[in-house]
Design an enzyme around this catalytic site. Structure first.
Site, PDB file in Angstrom:
ATOM      1  N   PRO A 120      47.240  81.441  88.649  1.00 39.15           N
ATOM      2  CA  PRO A 120      47.871  81.507  87.337  1.00 39.15           C
ATOM      3  C   PRO A 120      46.993  82.114  86.253  1.00 39.15           C
ATOM      4  CG  PRO A 120      47.367  79.241  87.948  1.00 39.15           C
ATOM      5  CD  PRO A 120      47.170  80.071  89.171  1.00 39.15           C
ATOM      6  N   ASN A 121      47.652  82.893  85.414  1.00 38.06           N
ATOM      7  CA  ASN A 121      47.076  83.524  84.220  1.00 38.06           C
ATOM      8  C   ASN A 121      46.182  84.719  84.527  1.00 38.06           C
ATOM      9  OD1 ASN A 121      48.266  81.709  82.229  1.00 38.06           O
ATOM     10  ND2 ASN A 121      46.986  80.161  83.198  1.00 38.06           N
TER      11      ASN A 121
ATOM     12  N   ARG B  67      43.100  88.353  78.290  1.00 39.64           N
ATOM     13  CA  ARG B  67      42.888  86.922  78.073  1.00 39.64           C
ATOM     14  C   ARG B  67      41.390  86.627  78.006  1.00 39.64           C
ATOM     15  NH1 ARG B  67      42.559  83.270  83.346  1.00 39.64           N
ATOM     16  NH2 ARG B  67      42.556  81.220  82.415  1.00 39.64           N
TER      17      ARG B  67
ATOM     18  N   TYR C   9      36.415  86.470  80.890  1.00 39.33           N
ATOM     19  CA  TYR C   9      36.963  87.068  82.104  1.00 39.33           C
ATOM     20  C   TYR C   9      36.806  88.588  82.168  1.00 39.33           C
ATOM     21  CZ  TYR C   9      38.982  82.436  82.599  1.00 39.33           C
ATOM     22  OH  TYR C   9      39.142  81.077  82.715  1.00 39.33           O
TER      23      TYR C   9
ATOM     24  N   ASN D 174      41.291  83.696  94.384  1.00 39.97           N
ATOM     25  CA  ASN D 174      40.904  83.063  93.128  1.00 39.97           C
ATOM     26  C   ASN D 174      42.074  82.176  92.737  1.00 39.97           C
ATOM     27  OD1 ASN D 174      40.276  82.197  90.605  1.00 39.97           O
ATOM     28  ND2 ASN D 174      39.630  84.195  89.815  1.00 39.97           N
TER      29      ASN D 174
ATOM     30  N   ALA E 244      43.289  78.036  87.796  1.00 36.35           N
ATOM     31  CA  ALA E 244      43.356  76.610  87.427  1.00 36.35           C
ATOM     32  C   ALA E 244      43.736  75.717  88.605  1.00 36.35           C
ATOM     33  CB  ALA E 244      44.343  76.422  86.284  1.00 36.35           C
TER      34      ALA E 244
ATOM     35  N   HIS F  89      41.249  73.476  90.656  1.00 40.91           N
ATOM     36  CA  HIS F  89      40.812  72.147  90.223  1.00 40.91           C
ATOM     37  C   HIS F  89      41.862  71.070  90.468  1.00 40.91           C
ATOM     38  CE1 HIS F  89      38.073  74.925  88.406  1.00 40.91           C
ATOM     39  NE2 HIS F  89      38.978  75.372  87.552  1.00 40.91           N
TER      40      HIS F  89
ATOM     41  N   ASP G  68      45.530  72.396 101.546  1.00 41.21           N
ATOM     42  CA  ASP G  68      46.197  72.109 102.828  1.00 41.21           C
ATOM     43  C   ASP G  68      46.663  73.399 103.496  1.00 41.21           C
ATOM     44  OD1 ASP G  68      45.797  69.400 102.539  1.00 41.21           O
ATOM     45  OD2 ASP G  68      47.875  68.928 102.000  1.00 41.21           O
TER      46      ASP G  68
ATOM     47  N   GLU H 247      36.372  82.143  98.345  1.00 41.27           N
ATOM     48  CA  GLU H 247      36.876  81.705  97.036  1.00 41.27           C
ATOM     49  C   GLU H 247      36.090  82.431  95.946  1.00 41.27           C
ATOM     50  OE1 GLU H 247      36.212  77.510  96.630  1.00 41.27           O
ATOM     51  OE2 GLU H 247      36.981  77.425  94.583  1.00 41.27           O
TER      52      GLU H 247
ATOM     53  N   HIS I 118      35.569  82.905  91.731  1.00 42.21           N
ATOM     54  CA  HIS I 118      35.807  82.579  90.312  1.00 42.21           C
ATOM     55  C   HIS I 118      35.086  83.635  89.498  1.00 42.21           C
ATOM     56  CE1 HIS I 118      37.350  78.721  91.553  1.00 42.21           C
ATOM     57  NE2 HIS I 118      36.301  78.619  92.347  1.00 42.21           N
ATOM     58  N   ILE I 119      35.788  84.219  88.570  1.00 41.65           N
ATOM     59  CA  ILE I 119      35.198  85.272  87.742  1.00 41.65           C
ATOM     60  C   ILE I 119      34.066  84.687  86.892  1.00 41.65           C
ATOM     61  CG2 ILE I 119      35.671  86.884  85.859  1.00 41.65           C
ATOM     62  CD1 ILE I 119      38.622  86.969  87.021  1.00 41.65           C
ATOM     63  N   SER I 120      34.329  83.545  86.317  1.00 48.78           N
ATOM     64  CA  SER I 120      33.331  82.886  85.465  1.00 48.78           C
ATOM     65  C   SER I 120      32.506  81.910  86.301  1.00 48.78           C
ATOM     66  CB  SER I 120      34.037  82.131  84.337  1.00 48.78           C
ATOM     67  OG  SER I 120      34.861  81.101  84.871  1.00 48.78           O
TER      68      SER I 120
ATOM     69  N   ARG J  47      30.888  75.615  82.579  1.00 50.00           N
ATOM     70  CA  ARG J  47      32.010  75.438  81.662  1.00 50.00           C
ATOM     71  C   ARG J  47      32.387  73.950  81.579  1.00 50.00           C
ATOM     72  NH1 ARG J  47      36.462  79.818  82.872  1.00 50.00           N
ATOM     73  NH2 ARG J  47      37.160  79.029  80.844  1.00 50.00           N
TER      74      ARG J  47
ATOM     75  N   ARG K 176      36.318  71.822  85.209  1.00 48.77           N
ATOM     76  CA  ARG K 176      36.310  73.026  86.054  1.00 48.77           C
ATOM     77  C   ARG K 176      35.243  72.964  87.140  1.00 48.77           C
ATOM     78  NH1 ARG K 176      39.590  76.684  83.156  1.00 48.77           N
ATOM     79  NH2 ARG K 176      39.461  76.293  80.924  1.00 48.77           N
TER      80      ARG K 176
HETATM   81  C1  DHK Z   1      40.009  81.315  86.336  1.00 51.82           C
HETATM   82  C2  DHK Z   1      40.800  80.449  85.657  1.00 51.82           C
HETATM   83  O1  DHK Z   1      42.003  80.834  85.210  1.00 51.82           O
HETATM   84  C3  DHK Z   1      40.362  79.073  85.316  1.00 51.82           C
HETATM   85  O2  DHK Z   1      41.434  78.162  85.283  1.00 51.82           O
HETATM   86  C4  DHK Z   1      39.278  78.580  86.254  1.00 51.82           C
HETATM   87  C5  DHK Z   1      38.743  80.887  86.957  1.00 51.82           C
HETATM   88  C6  DHK Z   1      38.168  79.613  86.383  1.00 51.82           C
HETATM   89  C7  DHK Z   1      37.758  82.053  87.050  1.00 51.82           C
HETATM   90  O3  DHK Z   1      36.611  81.933  86.598  1.00 51.82           O
HETATM   91  O4  DHK Z   1      38.125  83.077  87.617  1.00 51.82           O
HETATM   92  O5  DHK Z   1      38.763  77.365  85.770  1.00 51.82           O
END
Ligand code: DHK
Length: 144
Positions: free
Chosen positions: A10-11, A18, A23, A74, A77, A80, A87, A98, A100-102, A107, A111
């Site tokens: 998501p997002n 964003r 990011y 990735n 959210a 978490h 599963d 896996e 994660h960009i950040s 953080r 997270r």
């Molecule tokens: C991306 C998100 O949208 C957050 O909800 C995660 C992750 C971190 C990222 O770092 O790519 O907490």
């Protein structure tokens, strides 16, 4: 040619717009195009999907059981919160990386834990969008 699924949660469709200070400025279309190019250089086929919906991601992971050799994900959210994605990944036999960009560990504390990390063969955090390309390179080694 082996297929790798690149899944984004998501997002991440808003990548580049964003919170660019977290990011970055690369869009998801940029990331997917670069990853498709790198995958073909590595002798892999890439199938990319982004969804804001947990069940769609679960369905994509289940579909990967049929024809994909590995998954780069990735979960955003859902990392978490989602036991359902964990599963589904546990029912997938190939390597899972896996991304994660950040750096999620620098953080907010909510997270810091990822359910998916219990299944992942590797976890990349804090490399920015370069993390996806690093994941693909490692995936090519794991599938060689
Ligand atoms: C991306 C998100 O949208 C957050 O909800 C995660 C992750 C971190 C990222 O770092 O790519 O907490």
């Amino acid at each position: 040619m082996k297929t790798v699924c690149l899944l984004n949660g998501p997002n991440l469709n808003l990548l580049g717009q964003r919170q660019p200070e977290i990011y970055g400025r690369e869009t998801l279309a940029d990331v997917e195009a670069d990853c498709a190019k790198l995958a073909s250089e590595l002798g892999l086929n890439l199938r990319a999907l982004q969804s804001n919906h947990e069940g769609v991601l679960v369905d994509a992971i289940q579909a990967a059981r049929q024809d994909a050799a590995g998954i780069v994900i990735n979960p955003a959210a859902y990392s978490h919160t989602s036991v359902a994605i964990l599963d589904a990944l546990n029912a997938f036999d190939g390597p899972v990386i896996e991304v994660h960009i950040s750096n999620i560990h620098r953080r907010e504390s909510f997270r810091h834990h990822s359910h998916v990390s219990a299944r992942a063969d590797a976890v990349i955090a804090g490399l920015g969008t370069e993390g996806y390309r690093a994941a693909l390179r490692r995936m090519a080694q794991l599938l060689a």
